[in-house]
Design a protein around this motif. Structure first.
Motif, mmCIF file in Angstrom:
data_model
loop_
_atom_site.group_PDB
_atom_site.id
_atom_site.type_symbol
_atom_site.label_atom_id
_atom_site.label_comp_id
_atom_site.label_asym_id
_atom_site.label_seq_id
_atom_site.Cartn_x
_atom_site.Cartn_y
_atom_site.Cartn_z
ATOM 1 N N THR A 147 30.457 31.093 38.478
ATOM 2 C CA THR A 147 30.077 32.471 38.804
ATOM 3 C C THR A 147 30.609 32.856 40.178
ATOM 4 O OG1 THR A 147 27.936 31.720 39.647
ATOM 5 C CG2 THR A 147 28.008 32.455 37.359
ATOM 6 N N GLY A 148 30.912 31.857 41.002
ATOM 7 C CA GLY A 148 31.475 32.130 42.334
ATOM 8 C C GLY A 148 32.898 32.664 42.284
ATOM 9 N N ARG A 149 33.482 32.758 41.088
ATOM 10 C CA ARG A 149 34.816 33.392 40.973
ATOM 11 C C ARG A 149 34.702 34.905 41.110
ATOM 12 N NH1 ARG A 149 37.187 30.165 42.970
ATOM 13 N NH2 ARG A 149 35.266 29.038 43.130
ATOM 14 N N THR A 150 33.462 35.427 40.992
ATOM 15 C CA THR A 150 33.282 36.862 41.183
ATOM 16 C C THR A 150 32.407 37.079 42.419
ATOM 17 O OG1 THR A 150 32.574 38.918 40.133
ATOM 18 C CG2 THR A 150 31.274 36.990 39.618
ATOM 19 N N GLY A 151 32.271 38.335 42.843
ATOM 20 C CA GLY A 151 31.433 38.634 44.015
ATOM 21 C C GLY A 151 31.940 37.994 45.279
ATOM 22 N N ARG A 152 33.276 37.877 45.400
ATOM 23 C CA ARG A 152 33.836 37.208 46.584
ATOM 24 C C ARG A 152 34.096 38.188 47.723
ATOM 25 N NH1 ARG A 152 35.329 32.243 45.406
ATOM 26 N NH2 ARG A 152 37.118 31.958 46.767
ATOM 27 N N ALA A 153 33.985 37.646 48.921
ATOM 28 C CA ALA A 153 34.299 38.401 50.149
ATOM 29 C C ALA A 153 33.665 39.798 50.141
ATOM 30 C CB ALA A 153 35.820 38.498 50.335
ATOM 31 N N GLY A 154 32.397 39.841 49.777
ATOM 32 C CA GLY A 154 31.658 41.101 49.853
ATOM 33 C C GLY A 154 31.827 42.021 48.652
ATOM 34 N N ASN A 155 32.727 41.669 47.709
ATOM 35 C CA ASN A 155 32.872 42.506 46.513
ATOM 36 C C ASN A 155 31.709 42.270 45.552
ATOM 37 O OD1 ASN A 155 35.459 43.780 46.957
ATOM 38 N ND2 ASN A 155 36.312 41.716 46.809
ATOM 39 N N LYS A 156 31.468 43.253 44.698
ATOM 40 C CA LYS A 156 30.389 43.086 43.720
ATOM 41 C C LYS A 156 30.934 42.462 42.432
ATOM 42 C CE LYS A 156 26.970 46.419 45.082
ATOM 43 N NZ LYS A 156 26.828 45.577 46.245
ATOM 44 N N GLY A 157 30.081 41.713 41.755
ATOM 45 C CA GLY A 157 30.518 41.115 40.502
ATOM 46 C C GLY A 157 29.360 40.905 39.551
ATOM 47 N N THR A 158 29.699 40.624 38.294
ATOM 48 C CA THR A 158 28.675 40.416 37.277
ATOM 49 C C THR A 158 28.901 39.066 36.612
ATOM 50 O OG1 THR A 158 28.751 42.793 36.868
ATOM 51 C CG2 THR A 158 27.668 41.457 35.187
ATOM 52 N N ALA A 159 27.822 38.326 36.377
ATOM 53 C CA ALA A 159 27.926 37.032 35.683
ATOM 54 C C ALA A 159 26.950 37.024 34.518
ATOM 55 C CB ALA A 159 27.602 35.900 36.658
ATOM 56 N N ILE A 160 27.483 36.870 33.316
ATOM 57 C CA ILE A 160 26.633 36.889 32.117
ATOM 58 C C ILE A 160 26.732 35.537 31.419
ATOM 59 C CG2 ILE A 160 26.214 38.046 29.902
ATOM 60 C CD1 ILE A 160 27.528 40.544 31.076
ATOM 61 N N THR A 161 25.585 34.956 31.121
ATOM 62 C CA THR A 161 25.577 33.636 30.477
ATOM 63 C C THR A 161 25.047 33.756 29.045
ATOM 64 O OG1 THR A 161 25.249 32.551 32.599
ATOM 65 C CG2 THR A 161 24.607 31.300 30.634
ATOM 66 N N PHE A 162 25.787 33.190 28.100
ATOM 67 C CA PHE A 162 25.326 33.145 26.715
ATOM 68 C C PHE A 162 24.578 31.820 26.524
ATOM 69 C CE2 PHE A 162 29.239 35.679 24.917
ATOM 70 C CZ PHE A 162 28.872 36.768 25.709
ATOM 71 N N ALA A 163 23.349 31.883 26.046
ATOM 72 C CA ALA A 163 22.591 30.646 25.848
ATOM 73 C C ALA A 163 22.064 30.575 24.427
ATOM 74 C CB ALA A 163 21.438 30.588 26.835
ATOM 75 N N THR A 164 22.243 29.432 23.785
ATOM 76 C CA THR A 164 21.671 29.249 22.447
ATOM 77 C C THR A 164 20.205 28.832 22.620
ATOM 78 O OG1 THR A 164 22.376 26.965 22.366
ATOM 79 C CG2 THR A 164 23.915 28.577 21.462
#
Ligand code: AMP
Length: 481
Positions: free
Chosen positions: A330-347
């Motif tokens: 999830t750290g691949r998004t929201g870097r250097a102050g940018n906004k990001g979204t992380a969605i996890t699919f769980a069974t």
């Protein structure tokens, strides 16, 4: 970001200029704590996570402190993965571009000879994975006697991967009169032990204000049956309509399946896993950075070390088995102050992994509903439009820093007894050109490359068509690479 300014530090004009081009306006927290102490040659143990700007926190002082004239390497950076080694090399090259800092990456699965040749030329910084660095030390292709800085990056991960023996052997081979900096997201006992054993009264720096994950990321969780994941993935991507997206799967087989599904549905996508050749892996990552496609389906090999500006959305198609992996993915998004979204699919049966992740990140992942068919229908037109348009990468730092640079190729090198000074002597005599306009020079057996800076490439190219180097006429052209 802090109140400080890079101009407040004792950093040369060349490095300041690179920071301006890179759009590093003010130091991040880790940078404001590390840079002043590193510039005073202090040993440091730094607890900081990826995305905090930690690479530049050692990259800036190291680029500043190394002596340009010295031919042998003065700084060694150890990283746990090849991808991270390449990323750190790129960051340091960018920061040191106008000081003409030469950074070389050494890692396994790439021909030894190529690295040996690179290391035999002037090199200021070597970045490498422990196994290959040790190889170079044993075969005496990496000179250590001028090493003044050792940086161990992502030390916890390095030890998790069982590199402790190599790391210790490397440390023992280095001059004791050196500065050591250890960076780690966590500080387990084995990392502490290593620091205690090999460092001189290190200052501990902890970036306290952030948790293990950056607060610029919006996390959520959707429960889904395994068989319904593909259709959920398609719905989520339509509704989110990301500019760029990484999709993480547990296995290469899942990556292949998801990739084939998306590809068939017309998504602009590529895949990345350990089963691909290293060269292909780098090509895919480079393509993603350049904006050649929008969706990257990957295993955890892509979870670390890739610094792509502004990945908008990360999807955990499979729940990661290890809690740390959740943070890295999830750290691949929201870097250097940018906004990001992380969605996890769980069974329904993955509760135990989720609990471990939630305990580790310190909060519960908010559960959301799968998008409704109305939402999907509503999003369709905008999604199609994005799919049919080219992704524009706004902030490709390397491209920006290289825009005024032209690499020239000459068809002569060592075998014609040509050395770097011969190029400098000749090129600096061209009217309107000075030694300051000459960047990194690489001399191989039968050819040489010379970077010309400050937009002077065409002048030099034209002039060199009629000029000899050390009395020899060489063919010159704009290099392709
Ligand atoms: P890292 O933690 O080293 O992986 O860096 C995370 C991201 O922040 C990278 O994209 C860096 O290029 C970027 N970055 C580092 N320092 C700064 C800064 N002072 N201002 C803006 N961006 C930065």
């Amino acid at each position: 970001m802090s109140e400080m300014n890079f101009a407040d530090y004792q950093i040369s004009e060349e490095i300041q200029r690179a920071l301006t081009v890179l759009k590093y306006k003010s130091p991040t927290e880790v940078q404001s704590k590390v840079i002043p102490l590193a510039l005073e040659n202090q040993d440091l143990v730094v607890k900081a996570q990826t995305g905090s700007g930690k690479t530049a926190s050692f990259g800036i002082p190291v680029s500043e402190l190394v002596a340009w004239e010295e031919k042998k390497p003065q700084a060694l950076v150890l990283t746990p993965t090849r991808e991270l080694a390449v990323q750190v090399r790129e960051d340091i090259t960018n920061i040191g571009r106008f000081k003409r800092i030469k950074a070389v990456a050494v890692y396994g699965k790439e021909p030894f000879k190529k690295q040996k040749d690179e290391l035999s030329q002037k090199t200021h910084v070597v970045v490498g994975t422990p196994g290959r660095v040790m190889d170079h030390i044993e075969r005496e292709t990496l000179a250590l006697d001028q090493i003044k800085y050792l940086i161990i990056d992502e030390t916890d991960e390095m030890l998790n991967r069982g590199f402790i023996d190599e790391v210790e052997a490397i440390i023992k081979a280095l001059p004791t009169d050196r500065v050591t900096m250890v960076f780690s997201a966590t500080l387990p006992r084995d990392v502490e032990n290593l620091c205690h054993k090999y460092m001189k009264n290190p200052t501990h720096i902890e970036i306290a204000s952030t948790g293990v994950t950056a607060d610029t990321i919006e996390h959520s969780l959707i429960e889904v049956k395994e068989a319904d994941k593909i259709s959920l993935l398609k719905d989520v991507t339509v509704v989110e309509n990301p500019d760029s997206c990484m999709i993480f799967c547990r296995t290469k087989e899942n990556v292949d399946t998801v990739y084939n599904e998306l590809n068939e549905a017309g998504y602009s996508c590529e895949r990345l896993h350990g089963g691909l050749e290293q060269e292909d892996r780098f090509a895919v990552m480079e393509g993603f950075k350049m904006g050649n496609f929008r969706y990257l389906v990957a295993t955890d090999v892509a979870a670390r070390g890739i610094d792509i500006d502004n990945v908008k959305l990360v999807i955990n198609y499979d729940v990661p088995m290890e809690k740390e992996s959740y943070v890295h993915r999830t750290g691949r998004t929201g870097r250097a102050g940018n906004k990001g979204t992380a969605i996890t699919f769980a069974t329904p049966y993955e509760g135990k992994f989720l609990k471990a992740i939630e305990r580790y990140i310190g909060f519960d992942l908010p559960e959301t509903e799968a998008p409704s068919s109305q939402e999907v229908a509503r999003g369709k037109a905008a999604f199609e439009e994005t799919l049919n348009s080219k992704r524009v990468v706004r902030n490709n730092k390397t491209a920006r820093i290289n825009q005024d640079i032209m690499k020239l190729h000459f068809n002569g090198g060592k075998k014609k007894k040509i050395r770097a000074v011969d190029f400098v002597g000749t090129i600096a005599k061209i009217p309107g050109v000075t030694a300051e306009d000459i960047g990194i020079i690489t001399i191989q057996d039968n050819m040489s490359y010379v970077d010309i800076l400050n937009g002077k490439g065409s002048i030099v190219l034209q002039a060199m068509e009629k000029t000899t180097v050390k009395g020899k006429k060489l063919k010159v052209s704009k290099a392709i690479k």
